[in-house]
Design a protein around this motif. Structure first.
Motif, short mmCIF file in Angstrom:
data_model
loop_
_atom_site.label_atom_id
_atom_site.label_comp_id
_atom_site.label_asym_id
_atom_site.label_seq_id
_atom_site.Cartn_x
_atom_site.Cartn_y
_atom_site.Cartn_z
N HIS A 6 -18.95 -36.99 -13.30
CA HIS A 6 -19.87 -35.94 -13.74
C HIS A 6 -20.04 -34.81 -12.72
CE1 HIS A 6 -24.18 -34.97 -15.38
NE2 HIS A 6 -23.47 -33.89 -15.11
N GLU A 16 -30.63 -31.22 -17.88
CA GLU A 16 -30.46 -32.11 -16.73
C GLU A 16 -31.64 -32.01 -15.75
OE1 GLU A 16 -26.58 -30.64 -15.83
OE2 GLU A 16 -25.64 -32.52 -16.43
N HIS A 63 -20.74 -29.20 -10.56
CA HIS A 63 -19.60 -29.99 -11.02
C HIS A 63 -18.39 -29.66 -10.14
CE1 HIS A 63 -21.22 -30.68 -15.42
NE2 HIS A 63 -22.09 -31.02 -14.50
N HIS A 113 -27.48 -29.15 -8.73
CA HIS A 113 -26.57 -30.07 -9.43
C HIS A 113 -25.37 -29.23 -9.86
CE1 HIS A 113 -24.61 -32.59 -12.25
NE2 HIS A 113 -24.98 -31.88 -13.29
ZN LIG Z 1 -23.98 -31.86 -15.11
#
Ligand SMILES: [Zn+2]
Length: 227
Positions: free
Chosen positions: A159, A77, A98, A96
């Motif tokens: 996501h 990612e 979740h 990033h």
């Molecule tokens: Zn992710």
């Protein structure tokens, strides 16, 4: 290894452990990065649980995500991070994650209405949800390209989250606020639905933002509020 790189590695380890402890990632999900200079970014590798992050783990890559003197690959990612750095020269750290409650809100038709609490209006503003893009595809960085110029906090539909800062501490603080705000929003919906601020109240909060010199980039809550 420069003093700056050592400090960045320590910071990545510290906030990786915090991400796991706070339940904001599970298994090997999520990634963190720090920009060392114009062309070099230190980023977490794929396949490692965040609570197991250690000083040697982060990989030094160029702005195309290519490892510099390292046979390992960065997280798949990485493109999310590079897109943020390319669009925002002021940003030096990206997380990033979740966050489960904030993601849950994006799974329903419920808007991620974050402009309900004073501290969120002042520091985060209205949080956009980028349209769904399959993980690790080119569509993922494309989905945040416009949004990332306007705000430090973005949700990726179905996501996760992307939060930006001058430091990982800043990016982590915004992520914590986002997830707490989503949790309170879910409680409010279970009790019959939240009630918005009035426009006058939002105006007052915007004044506070100026008074306290809050400089985080936000999408204002202008479109919201009753009256
Ligand atoms: Zn992710």
């Amino acid at each position: 290894m420069t003093h700056e790189e050592v400090a960045a590695r320590r910071e990545i380890v510290h906030y990786s452990h915090k991400l796991h402890a706070a339940g904001l990632v599970c298994a090997t999900d999520g990634n963190l990065s720090v920009r060392l200079d114009r062309d070099r970014v230190l980023i977490t590798p794929s396949g490692i649980r965040k609570e197991e992050m250690h000083l040697q783990a982060p990989i030094l890559v160029n702005m195309d995500g290519e490892p510099l003197s390292d046979p390992r690959r960065p997280s798949t990612e990485y493109k999310i991070h590079m897109e943020a750095y390319r669009q925002r020269p002021d940003v030096r750290a990206v997380i990033h994650a979740h966050p489960p409650r904030a993601i849950a809100v994006t799974l329903t038709d419920t808007p991620l209405d974050t402009c309900l609490l004073p501290e969120v209006v002042v520091t985060l503003g209205s949080i956009p949800v980028a349209p769904y893009a399959a993980p690790s595809t080119e569509a993922l960085p494309d989905s945040i390209r416009d949004l990332v110029t306007r705000t430090d906090v973005i949700m990726l539909a179905r996501h996760g989250s992307v939060t930006l800062g001058e430091t990982l501490g800043e990016a982590f603080g915004k992520l914590e606020r986002l997830e707490k705000s989503a949790e309170i929003l879910i409680y409010a919906h279970s009790l019959g639905g939240p009630r918005s601020f009035s426009r006058t109240q939002l105006e007052e909060l915007r004044g506070l933002r100026e008074f306290y010199g809050v400089t985080t980039r936000t999408m204002p809550c202008d479109q919201e509020g009753t009256e």
